[in-house]
Design a protein around this motif. Structure first.
Motif, PDB file in Angstrom:
ATOM      1  N   CYS A  70      37.492   0.547  37.442  1.00 45.92           N
ATOM      2  CA  CYS A  70      36.813   0.563  36.164  1.00 45.92           C
ATOM      3  C   CYS A  70      35.559   1.088  36.019  1.00 45.92           C
ATOM      4  CB  CYS A  70      37.051  -0.823  35.355  1.00 45.92           C
ATOM      5  SG  CYS A  70      38.690  -0.958  34.203  1.00 45.92           S
ATOM      6  N   HIS A  96      41.750  -6.650  30.662  1.00 43.33           N
ATOM      7  CA  HIS A  96      40.784  -7.243  30.861  1.00 43.33           C
ATOM      8  C   HIS A  96      39.714  -6.870  29.899  1.00 43.33           C
ATOM      9  CE1 HIS A  96      42.688  -7.270  34.630  1.00 43.33           C
ATOM     10  NE2 HIS A  96      42.666  -8.782  34.588  1.00 43.33           N
ATOM     11  N   ASP A  98      36.399  -6.904  30.794  1.00 44.34           N
ATOM     12  CA  ASP A  98      35.209  -6.351  31.617  1.00 44.34           C
ATOM     13  C   ASP A  98      33.802  -6.690  30.898  1.00 44.34           C
ATOM     14  OD1 ASP A  98      37.232  -5.583  33.407  1.00 44.34           O
ATOM     15  OD2 ASP A  98      37.009  -3.532  32.604  1.00 44.34           O
ATOM     16  N   ASN A 100      32.189  -9.558  31.676  1.00 41.90           N
ATOM     17  CA  ASN A 100      31.409 -10.707  32.185  1.00 41.90           C
ATOM     18  C   ASN A 100      29.953 -10.439  32.595  1.00 41.90           C
ATOM     19  OD1 ASN A 100      32.876 -13.162  32.742  1.00 41.90           O
ATOM     20  ND2 ASN A 100      34.519 -11.700  33.712  1.00 41.90           N
ATOM     21  N   SER A 107      34.587 -13.419  39.877  1.00 44.27           N
ATOM     22  CA  SER A 107      34.855 -12.909  40.996  1.00 44.27           C
ATOM     23  C   SER A 107      33.570 -12.125  41.860  1.00 44.27           C
ATOM     24  CB  SER A 107      35.850 -11.725  40.852  1.00 44.27           C
ATOM     25  OG  SER A 107      35.453 -10.623  39.847  1.00 44.27           O
ATOM     26  N   HIS A 111      33.595  -4.487  38.455  1.00 46.51           N
ATOM     27  CA  HIS A 111      34.549  -3.922  37.540  1.00 46.51           C
ATOM     28  C   HIS A 111      34.863  -4.609  36.337  1.00 46.51           C
ATOM     29  CE1 HIS A 111      38.560  -5.148  39.444  1.00 46.51           C
ATOM     30  NE2 HIS A 111      37.564  -6.160  39.188  1.00 46.51           N
ATOM     31  N   GLY A 112      34.490  -5.956  36.291  1.00 46.81           N
ATOM     32  CA  GLY A 112      34.667  -7.008  35.443  1.00 46.81           C
ATOM     33  C   GLY A 112      33.466  -7.171  34.614  1.00 46.81           C
ATOM     34  N   ASP A 146      37.872 -13.999  30.593  1.00 43.23           N
ATOM     35  CA  ASP A 146      37.607 -15.541  30.937  1.00 43.23           C
ATOM     36  C   ASP A 146      36.570 -16.296  29.971  1.00 43.23           C
ATOM     37  OD1 ASP A 146      38.212 -14.730  33.617  1.00 43.23           O
ATOM     38  OD2 ASP A 146      36.645 -13.235  33.819  1.00 43.23           O
ATOM     39  N   ASP A 182      42.092   1.412  31.757  1.00 40.83           N
ATOM     40  CA  ASP A 182      42.286   0.824  32.820  1.00 40.83           C
ATOM     41  C   ASP A 182      44.176   0.648  32.728  1.00 40.83           C
ATOM     42  OD1 ASP A 182      43.018  -1.335  34.611  1.00 40.83           O
ATOM     43  OD2 ASP A 182      41.199  -2.064  34.429  1.00 40.83           O
ATOM     44  N   ASP A 184      45.872  -1.282  34.083  1.00 40.82           N
ATOM     45  CA  ASP A 184      46.491  -2.486  34.090  1.00 40.82           C
ATOM     46  C   ASP A 184      46.684  -3.165  32.649  1.00 40.82           C
ATOM     47  OD1 ASP A 184      43.914  -3.756  33.154  1.00 40.82           O
ATOM     48  OD2 ASP A 184      43.264  -4.360  35.137  1.00 40.82           O
ATOM     49  N   THR A 196      44.764  -6.175  39.633  1.00 43.54           N
ATOM     50  CA  THR A 196      44.550  -7.381  38.865  1.00 43.54           C
ATOM     51  C   THR A 196      45.728  -7.412  37.793  1.00 43.54           C
ATOM     52  OG1 THR A 196      42.701  -6.372  37.703  1.00 43.54           O
ATOM     53  CG2 THR A 196      42.232  -7.843  39.394  1.00 43.54           C
TER      54      THR A 196
END
Ligand SMILES: NC(=[NH2+])NCCC[C@H](N)C(=O)O
Length: 256
Positions: A70, A96, A98, A100, A107, A111-112, A146, A182, A184, A196
């Protein structure tokens, strides 16, 4: 239109992340038109170094960026922010957020953090000069946030739409759209070639309809398709018409 292939895996923390390089090449090969450019990535490459290469290679005009993880979209989105400012809406199709920070990330994988970095909080070397206003962000299909991300979404003015039908109503007259995808965001029951996965995702037709709806009301100034980790022939077959449909909607988007 240009197709920028970025076979980066270094932003992902998934154990299968190395598959992203092959995924980038396969995705680029599925795009039915456009001039293909490939950003060099090797064992020595860092996320910072690849971002610098993307910055120097990103051609003017509409670009389809294919990942890679990502975070290949950091520089293309940052450029759209500096070009279009308050007219830009960024649609983030992803499981997600992304969102964070280096401190909140479970992690440590960039990418997050990429969307949060675009708003100004992230690894210092990657924060862009012109920041993305969270009020210009629409999270679409996002279902795995998260705790730190949940708090940020609740306080920042980001739009979070679980139902992707009608999301084009987030666009005001005169707005332009950047579309980040993404893979996902798709439901793992129908497409699982990602690092993920998260249950409860979109069907391919829902993704295509949502992107086509955006493109019918606003100029799409850039798009990215990311996070393909090839692991089955069936998933590859599913992507061929999906990528064709997404890129056709991009190319045919309303011109403002
Ligand atoms: N673009 C992605 N696939 N992001 C996955 C992020 C997963 C998790 N939220 C993290 O920050 O580590």
């Amino acid at each position: 239109m240009h197709v920028l292939e970025v076979p980066q895996w270094q932003g992902s923390g998934a154990p299968t992340a190395r598959r992203l390089a092959e995924g980038a090449a396969l995705l680029a090969g599925m795009v039915p038109y456009g001039t293909r450019l490939r950003v060099p990535v090797d064992e020595e490459s860092s996320v910072d170094g690849i971002a610098a290469s993307v910055r120097s290679m990103l051609p003017p005009g509409p670009v389809l960026t294919v990942g890679g993880d990502c975070s290949v979209d950091l520089v293309p989105v940052a450029r759209a922010v500096s070009q279009y400012g308050a007219r830009l809406k960024v649609f983030w199709f992803d499981a997600h957020g992304d969102l964070n920070t280096p401190e909140s990330s479970p992690s440590g994988a960039f990418h997050g953090m990429v969307l949060r970095t675009l708003t100004g909080t992230g690894p210092a070397s990657l924060v862009p000069d012109t920041l993305l206003d969270p009020e210009r962000i629409v999270l679409a299909g996002v279902r795995d946030l998260d705790p730190g991300e949940q708090a940020y979404v609740a306080s920042s003015g980001i739009t979070h739409l679980r139902d992707t039908s009608g999301l084009e109503s987030a666009l005001a007259p005169g707005d332009v759209a950047y579309i980040h995808i993404d893979l996902d965001v798709l439901d793992p029951g129908v497409f699982s070639s990602v690092g993920t996965p998260a249950p409860g995702g979109l069907q391919p037709g829902e993704l295509l309809d949502a992107v086509a709806a955006i493109a019918s009301v606003a100029e799409v100034v850039g798009m990215a398709i990311t996070e393909y980790e090839p692991s089955s022939a069936a998933d590859q077959e599913l992507l061929v018409p999906l990528v064709r449909g997404l890129t056709s909607a991009f190319a045919a988007s309303k011109k403002s």
